[in-house]
Design a protein around this motif. Structure first.
Motif, PDB file in Angstrom:
ATOM      1  N   MET A   1      46.590  38.096  58.708  1.00 39.68           N
ATOM      2  CA  MET A   1      46.407  38.449  60.089  1.00 39.68           C
ATOM      3  C   MET A   1      45.688  37.335  60.854  1.00 39.68           C
ATOM      4  SD  MET A   1      45.656  41.762  61.798  1.00 39.68           S
ATOM      5  CE  MET A   1      44.405  42.309  62.756  1.00 39.68           C
ATOM      6  N   ARG A   2      44.760  36.731  60.147  1.00 39.40           N
ATOM      7  CA  ARG A   2      44.019  35.651  60.783  1.00 39.40           C
ATOM      8  C   ARG A   2      44.945  34.479  61.117  1.00 39.40           C
ATOM      9  NH1 ARG A   2      39.103  32.179  58.648  1.00 39.40           N
ATOM     10  NH2 ARG A   2      38.210  31.863  60.671  1.00 39.40           N
ATOM     11  N   SER A   3      45.888  34.167  60.266  1.00 36.24           N
ATOM     12  CA  SER A   3      46.818  33.060  60.519  1.00 36.24           C
ATOM     13  C   SER A   3      47.776  33.393  61.659  1.00 36.24           C
ATOM     14  CB  SER A   3      47.585  32.697  59.247  1.00 36.24           C
ATOM     15  OG  SER A   3      48.408  33.769  58.853  1.00 36.24           O
ATOM     16  N   SER A   4      48.179  34.643  61.801  1.00 37.88           N
ATOM     17  CA  SER A   4      49.072  35.004  62.918  1.00 37.88           C
ATOM     18  C   SER A   4      48.324  34.953  64.244  1.00 37.88           C
ATOM     19  CB  SER A   4      49.707  36.370  62.691  1.00 37.88           C
ATOM     20  OG  SER A   4      48.728  37.372  62.672  1.00 37.88           O
ATOM     21  N   THR A   5      47.059  35.327  64.288  1.00 31.97           N
ATOM     22  CA  THR A   5      46.248  35.222  65.504  1.00 31.97           C
ATOM     23  C   THR A   5      46.055  33.766  65.874  1.00 31.97           C
ATOM     24  OG1 THR A   5      45.067  37.217  64.830  1.00 31.97           O
ATOM     25  CG2 THR A   5      44.074  35.935  66.577  1.00 31.97           C
ATOM     26  N   LEU A   6      45.806  32.951  64.892  1.00 32.10           N
ATOM     27  CA  LEU A   6      45.647  31.515  65.127  1.00 32.10           C
ATOM     28  C   LEU A   6      46.949  30.907  65.658  1.00 32.10           C
ATOM     29  CD1 LEU A   6      43.700  29.139  64.897  1.00 32.10           C
ATOM     30  CD2 LEU A   6      44.548  28.802  62.572  1.00 32.10           C
ATOM     31  N   LEU A   7      48.058  31.338  65.112  1.00 26.65           N
ATOM     32  CA  LEU A   7      49.362  30.849  65.546  1.00 26.65           C
ATOM     33  C   LEU A   7      49.653  31.267  66.988  1.00 26.65           C
ATOM     34  CD1 LEU A   7      51.896  29.326  64.692  1.00 26.65           C
ATOM     35  CD2 LEU A   7      52.816  31.476  63.853  1.00 26.65           C
ATOM     36  N   LEU A   9      47.366  31.984  69.343  1.00 23.75           N
ATOM     37  CA  LEU A   9      46.458  31.221  70.204  1.00 23.75           C
ATOM     38  C   LEU A   9      46.933  29.777  70.374  1.00 23.75           C
ATOM     39  CD1 LEU A   9      42.906  32.463  69.184  1.00 23.75           C
ATOM     40  CD2 LEU A   9      43.975  32.561  71.422  1.00 23.75           C
ATOM     41  N   LEU A  10      47.390  29.182  69.304  1.00 24.34           N
ATOM     42  CA  LEU A  10      47.906  27.811  69.372  1.00 24.34           C
ATOM     43  C   LEU A  10      49.152  27.742  70.258  1.00 24.34           C
ATOM     44  CD1 LEU A  10      47.674  24.893  68.393  1.00 24.34           C
ATOM     45  CD2 LEU A  10      49.110  25.529  66.443  1.00 24.34           C
ATOM     46  N   SER A  11      50.031  28.700  70.131  1.00 22.34           N
ATOM     47  CA  SER A  11      51.244  28.751  70.963  1.00 22.34           C
ATOM     48  C   SER A  11      50.891  28.913  72.433  1.00 22.34           C
ATOM     49  CB  SER A  11      52.158  29.900  70.529  1.00 22.34           C
ATOM     50  OG  SER A  11      52.595  29.723  69.213  1.00 22.34           O
ATOM     51  N   LEU A  12      49.978  29.832  72.758  1.00 22.81           N
ATOM     52  CA  LEU A  12      49.563  30.048  74.148  1.00 22.81           C
ATOM     53  C   LEU A  12      48.896  28.803  74.720  1.00 22.81           C
ATOM     54  CD1 LEU A  12      48.229  33.727  74.088  1.00 22.81           C
ATOM     55  CD2 LEU A  12      50.259  32.855  75.245  1.00 22.81           C
ATOM     56  N   THR A  13      48.091  28.119  73.907  1.00 21.36           N
ATOM     57  CA  THR A  13      47.429  26.888  74.346  1.00 21.36           C
ATOM     58  C   THR A  13      48.460  25.823  74.687  1.00 21.36           C
ATOM     59  OG1 THR A  13      45.533  27.394  72.944  1.00 21.36           O
ATOM     60  CG2 THR A  13      45.726  25.135  73.746  1.00 21.36           C
ATOM     61  N   LEU A  14      49.460  25.664  73.842  1.00 21.52           N
ATOM     62  CA  LEU A  14      50.518  24.686  74.094  1.00 21.52           C
ATOM     63  C   LEU A  14      51.325  25.036  75.353  1.00 21.52           C
ATOM     64  CD1 LEU A  14      51.839  23.917  70.489  1.00 21.52           C
ATOM     65  CD2 LEU A  14      50.554  22.407  72.004  1.00 21.52           C
ATOM     66  N   ILE A  15      51.618  26.307  75.546  1.00 19.10           N
ATOM     67  CA  ILE A  15      52.373  26.738  76.736  1.00 19.10           C
ATOM     68  C   ILE A  15      51.574  26.457  78.002  1.00 19.10           C
ATOM     69  CG2 ILE A  15      53.262  28.756  77.964  1.00 19.10           C
ATOM     70  CD1 ILE A  15      54.131  29.864  75.215  1.00 19.10           C
TER      71      ILE A  15
END
Length: 187
Positions: A1-7, A9-15
């Motif tokens: 779950m922690r890796s999916s939240t990180l993923l 957040l990383l996607s939203l940051t890039l967008i």
């Protein structure tokens, strides 16, 4: 779950980072290279002679009709359509027809200005019409001696009229029209 939240957040940051400072740019027009001009004198159908920019334009005569000729500007997709008429008691009719051709553009024109021209030494009188706005023809002119000769010309571009993009070329060719008017002489 922690890796999916990180993923996520990383996607939203890039967008968000990819969309930052992305404002639409205003529409622009291509830069038009205007060539230096060199003028030569040409005599058309014997009655009238004038100077024209021979290095960028060419005079084209209409086959079988001595009254009409064009000054073509191939690099600018432009043409000055010219007509010559002998005056034989019909000066009023010819001059009103020319005026009507100009004022047919009034529907689309923002303004139409008339600039009188005269050179009494050459018996040359005329009007330069400048038609403002998105009209088919933005410059027209007439030259006459009021007795025997009548020359009319109108500038057209072979594109959709857009005063903003055509303005530099219109001004450039208007200089040539003024030169034609100033250098014209009757035989």
């Amino acid at each position: 779950m922690r890796s999916s939240t990180l993923l996520i957040l990383l996607s939203l940051t890039l967008i968000v980072a990819g969309c930052a400072n992305q404002t639409p740019k205003p529409r622009g027009y291509f830069r038009i290279a205007l060539a230096e001009k060199s003028y030569d004198t040409i005599r058309i159908n014997e009655p009238v002679a004038f100077e024209y920019p021979s290095n960028i334009a060419r005079v084209e005569r209409h086959r079988g009709n001595d009254e009409f000729f064009d000054i073509a500007y191939p690099a600018y997709n432009a043409r000055i359509y010219c007509s010559y008429k002998d005056i034989d008691g019909n000066f009023y009719t010819i001059s009103e027809d020319s005026r009507n051709f100009v004022y047919k553009h009034a529907i689309k024109a923002d303004a139409i200005s008339e600039q009188p021209f005269e050179n009494p030494d050459r018996r040359m009188y005329g009007i330069l019409y400048q038609i403002k706005g998105n009209t088919a023809s933005q410059v027209q002119f007439i030259l006459t001696d009021s007795v025997k000769h009548f020359l009319r010309g109108s500038l057209y571009f072979n594109n959709h009229p857009n005063k903003d993009s055509l303005s530099p070329v219109t001004d450039y060719i208007t200089e040539d029209i003024v030169r034609i008017m100033e250098s014209a002489e009757w035989k």
